[in-house]
Design a protein around this motif. Structure first.
Motif, PDB file in Angstrom:
ATOM      1  N   ALA A   1       2.211  -0.627   9.898  1.00 26.55           N
ATOM      2  CA  ALA A   1       1.718  -1.028  11.211  1.00 26.55           C
ATOM      3  C   ALA A   1       1.987  -2.503  11.458  1.00 26.55           C
ATOM      4  N   PRO A   2       2.258  -2.889  12.710  1.00 26.59           N
ATOM      5  CA  PRO A   2       2.410  -4.321  13.004  1.00 26.59           C
ATOM      6  C   PRO A   2       1.073  -5.024  12.819  1.00 26.59           C
ATOM      7  N   GLY A   3       1.126  -6.219  12.207  1.00 29.28           N
ATOM      8  CA  GLY A   3      -0.109  -6.967  11.970  1.00 29.28           C
ATOM      9  C   GLY A   3      -0.966  -6.360  10.884  1.00 29.28           C
ATOM     10  N   THR A   4      -0.364  -5.583   9.988  1.00 29.40           N
ATOM     11  CA  THR A   4      -1.143  -4.942   8.940  1.00 29.40           C
ATOM     12  C   THR A   4      -1.748  -5.990   7.991  1.00 29.40           C
ATOM     13  N   GLU A   5      -2.903  -5.677   7.450  1.00 25.29           N
ATOM     14  CA  GLU A   5      -3.527  -6.548   6.456  1.00 25.29           C
ATOM     15  C   GLU A   5      -3.471  -5.930   5.067  1.00 25.29           C
ATOM     16  N   MET A   6      -2.771  -4.806   4.928  1.00 26.74           N
ATOM     17  CA  MET A   6      -2.670  -4.137   3.630  1.00 26.74           C
ATOM     18  C   MET A   6      -1.218  -3.974   3.232  1.00 26.74           C
ATOM     19  N   PRO A   7      -0.546  -5.059   2.904  1.00 24.17           N
ATOM     20  CA  PRO A   7       0.866  -4.905   2.542  1.00 24.17           C
ATOM     21  C   PRO A   7       1.057  -4.145   1.225  1.00 24.17           C
ATOM     22  N   THR A   8       0.098  -4.212   0.301  1.00 18.09           N
ATOM     23  CA  THR A   8       0.262  -3.515  -0.975  1.00 18.09           C
ATOM     24  C   THR A   8      -0.871  -2.510  -1.164  1.00 18.09           C
ATOM     25  N   PHE A   9      -0.646  -1.562  -2.089  1.00 16.53           N
ATOM     26  CA  PHE A   9      -1.684  -0.573  -2.360  1.00 16.53           C
ATOM     27  C   PHE A   9      -2.895  -1.232  -3.018  1.00 16.53           C
ATOM     28  N   GLY A  10      -2.657  -2.319  -3.773  1.00 11.75           N
ATOM     29  CA  GLY A  10      -3.779  -3.056  -4.361  1.00 11.75           C
ATOM     30  C   GLY A  10      -4.745  -3.544  -3.282  1.00 11.75           C
ATOM     31  N   ASP A  11      -4.204  -4.016  -2.172  1.00 11.54           N
ATOM     32  CA  ASP A  11      -5.067  -4.442  -1.065  1.00 11.54           C
ATOM     33  C   ASP A  11      -5.891  -3.275  -0.544  1.00 11.54           C
ATOM     34  N   ALA A  12      -5.265  -2.089  -0.462  1.00 12.72           N
ATOM     35  CA  ALA A  12      -5.989  -0.928   0.056  1.00 12.72           C
ATOM     36  C   ALA A  12      -7.132  -0.553  -0.888  1.00 12.72           C
ATOM     37  N   VAL A  13      -6.871  -0.625  -2.206  1.00 10.60           N
ATOM     38  CA  VAL A  13      -7.929  -0.296  -3.170  1.00 10.60           C
ATOM     39  C   VAL A  13      -9.065  -1.313  -3.068  1.00 10.60           C
ATOM     40  N   TRP A  14      -8.696  -2.576  -2.954  1.00  8.63           N
ATOM     41  CA  TRP A  14      -9.705  -3.631  -2.810  1.00  8.63           C
ATOM     42  C   TRP A  14     -10.543  -3.410  -1.553  1.00  8.63           C
TER      43      TRP A  14
END
Lengths: 238, 238, 238, 238
Positions: free
Chosen positions: C143-156
């Motif tokens: 998505a444009p402007g995403t704040e979760m570039p990595t899966f680690g961010d999503a887990v966090w």
């Protein structure tokens, strides 16, 4: 402890004056912090009122310590009073006692346990939130990079902290402001515990009374009444 | 399990030394992390103290395993001890035991159940919050784009995490820092559960004793005493 | 419902295969989402595994509906199963059943009530958090402007959501990602309720058993034993 | 209070019309706020529907006050109704009653206590969240520096507030918007209390019934059945 001990008489007589002193303390502090447009002499007067109220509480604490005749154990047994003497921001909590004293004088029946817990938690939260917002605002408003330019921001921050929501759009940045904020967070935790705990114990009580009724009145119209019992926790004989 | 088993004797004798080792562990780690201005040899000494304390705990764990004669089941039965040996940051929890041992030696009566839960939860939270802030700060301070330039920021972050407020103005950015942070969040959930649970069970207990009294003493002055019972949970015979 | 009904036999026989299908579902989805470097044909295979597992669950649901002979009431009575068929992300919850089935086969005694609640809540939270992080990451990464570039961010992000801390440094920005996030928030609320509720009921149980003991054994060494009872909730006869 | 009192008859007869008025109120307000593309006359019509529903509730409140014959005490006894008359946003709560009335007419058995608490809390939360998102969105969308350009953002904010997660990526910035937000936070606290409280009381109930069974049926196959009892709280005789 007999009802006519000097300690009891002292507490009964000082109840209303001390509650008024709490109100004066909070009002004086609020005017001192918020009324920045006032001439300096008025703000100093407010500060004097605040300090006088503080002194009054210290005197009351000392007298009660003396009357109790308990020595050092008094400090630990009345740790809440000790805390209030040391941390004047918690002082508004005494207003809750005034509320109860007023109710008693008007001869009204005391509230039920759950209603009392909700009322105490609500009043304490509003008073502590207001006092906390005042104290943090006094620290933060002049700090560089402050996020609380107005008192409204401070109140908004206090609400989001006490409900443990914590948006983070407004946060304290000074060390002292953050220290007070940690105290407010602890109050938020306690508030959450009070709300959840009352709800939980209310449910358990409703459930127990429903179980008893369906057990006792089985065959009559137990199921219907048991179902109604869940809506209100009125006395079983109503 | 008899009171004079070798395991019990071992536990009684090692209680105070191990608690002191816990303190040394935490202090050594804190100095190692925070005192960046110290000469390297002192910081290494602190690290050595920390590791020695860790070794001591491992030895204690091994001895107790041996003395218990339980084989592999010991690991699961004493999962908290196992966890503490593996995760040294949880070690400060042992200090809580020291506090209780001190109370016992001074011959004071043990606290009531709710007071003990509150004291344990409070002490554990303070110690774990301090240890967590130290560990996260050690990871984060050098990271690019860090939001915790000072230890004060790390403490502020730990407080907002443990209370589940979570402002988000200061957050860890390194993977290891976030991993430790997840542990602190779990502690925050447990703390919330402890506060709420004690409050809830305290209310239920007060309510039950109030119900019993009004049932037993109806006709005398039951209502008055029942109302008073809600203020303190003293023993029914007082 | 007799123990030998066709429905029971069906459930016993499909327990392990369905749990394995749940694992295959989660693993297939995880590889499909995370292994972006894989050749397209492998990712399509993973998607096929996921869909096959889904179909398997739908068949199981249909067979159980038929065997139960309950007609439309089955959908409401087994609303959790219905939800799992409709929302495949909740499917990993079935793995909890596998864990219990394994325990039973190995002949180990079932855990105590509180331990089971904690284990269920913990396993469910880990699985749902993982599945939620996967699903949100799949929506957000492009998505444009995403704040979760990595899966680690999503887990966090999932951890901070499930603990209701909610830092807000990483948040979903797409409508579908936010929709899944609301589901995770509800899980966080339920987790909080489970932790708090177990703690509360554990405390109440400890308190009740302590009260009974001091009542029964008064005069002997009741106070000492009653104090010990608070540390472990072992059976009164131990 | 007899079942045939005029007050009861009034409440029974007005139940469905008032619930429909609540729906009309909410729908009218939603269209008024969201359908910005509608011609002005239609939006005014929606506002008129909303105000008419409000007037209907005020009339109902006045009639019930009159019929109860309680004088000023009515206001305090029915404080929830009073609040709903003053704060129209809480009005959708009446729809919960409609749901129960519908259930009763269809002759279905009333839900168990815990199911009812969960259903009430869920429905109230969804309705209040929707109404709160509408009201805040109406305040915020035109404000300078708004963070809620679309209604989806407002719903996302309401969800993160009600679950006490509080990301803070979207927050109200106007004073009135923040005032409504504080109300939503209080609802979030209450929701958390309801979820936690039901879970806690459910656990306690399961535990008590498990304890009774193992006590009563010891020697038979009590351990096995006691273990099963934890999975469902069905009646003991099943």
């Amino acid at each position: 402890m007999t009802a006519d001990s000097p300690l009891n008489r002292w507490e009964q007589r000082t109840e209303v004056p001390l509650a008024l002193a709490s109100l004066a303390y909070l009002a004086g502090y609020a005017v001192h912090v918020l009324a920045t447009g006032l001439p300096g002499v008025w703000r100093d007067l407010c500060l004097a009122v605040t300090l006088a109220a503080w002194a009054l509480f210290a005197v009351d604490y000392a007298v009660r310590w003396r009357l109790s005749g308990q020595g050092p154990r008094f400090v630990r047994r009345h740790w809440l009073d000790t805390l209030v003497v040391l941390l004047p921001l918690l002082r508004p909590l005494r207003i809750v006692r005034l509320y109860e004293a007023v109710l008693r004088r008007r001869g009204e029946p005391r509230l039920s346990l759950h209603a009392r817990v909700i009322v105490y938690a609500g009043v304490s939260t509003v008073l502590l939130g207001f006092a906390g917002a005042l104290a943090v605002y006094a620290q933060e408003r002049g700090a560089p990079g402050t996020e609380m330019p107005t008192f409204g921001d401070a109140v908004w921050w206090a609400c989001s902290t006490l409900s443990t929501v914590g948006y983070g759009d407004v946060t304290p940045v000074t060390p002292l402001g953050r220290f007070i904020a940690v105290g407010l967070m602890a109050c938020g935790l306690a508030l959450l515990g009070a709300v959840t705990g009352s709800f939980s114990s209310w449910l358990i009580q409703v459930f127990a009374s429903e179980g008893e009724r369906t057990g006792e009145q089985k065959g009559k119209h137990g199921a219907e009444r048991g179902a109604e019992a869940a809506d209100g926790t009125g006395p079983p004989g109503s």
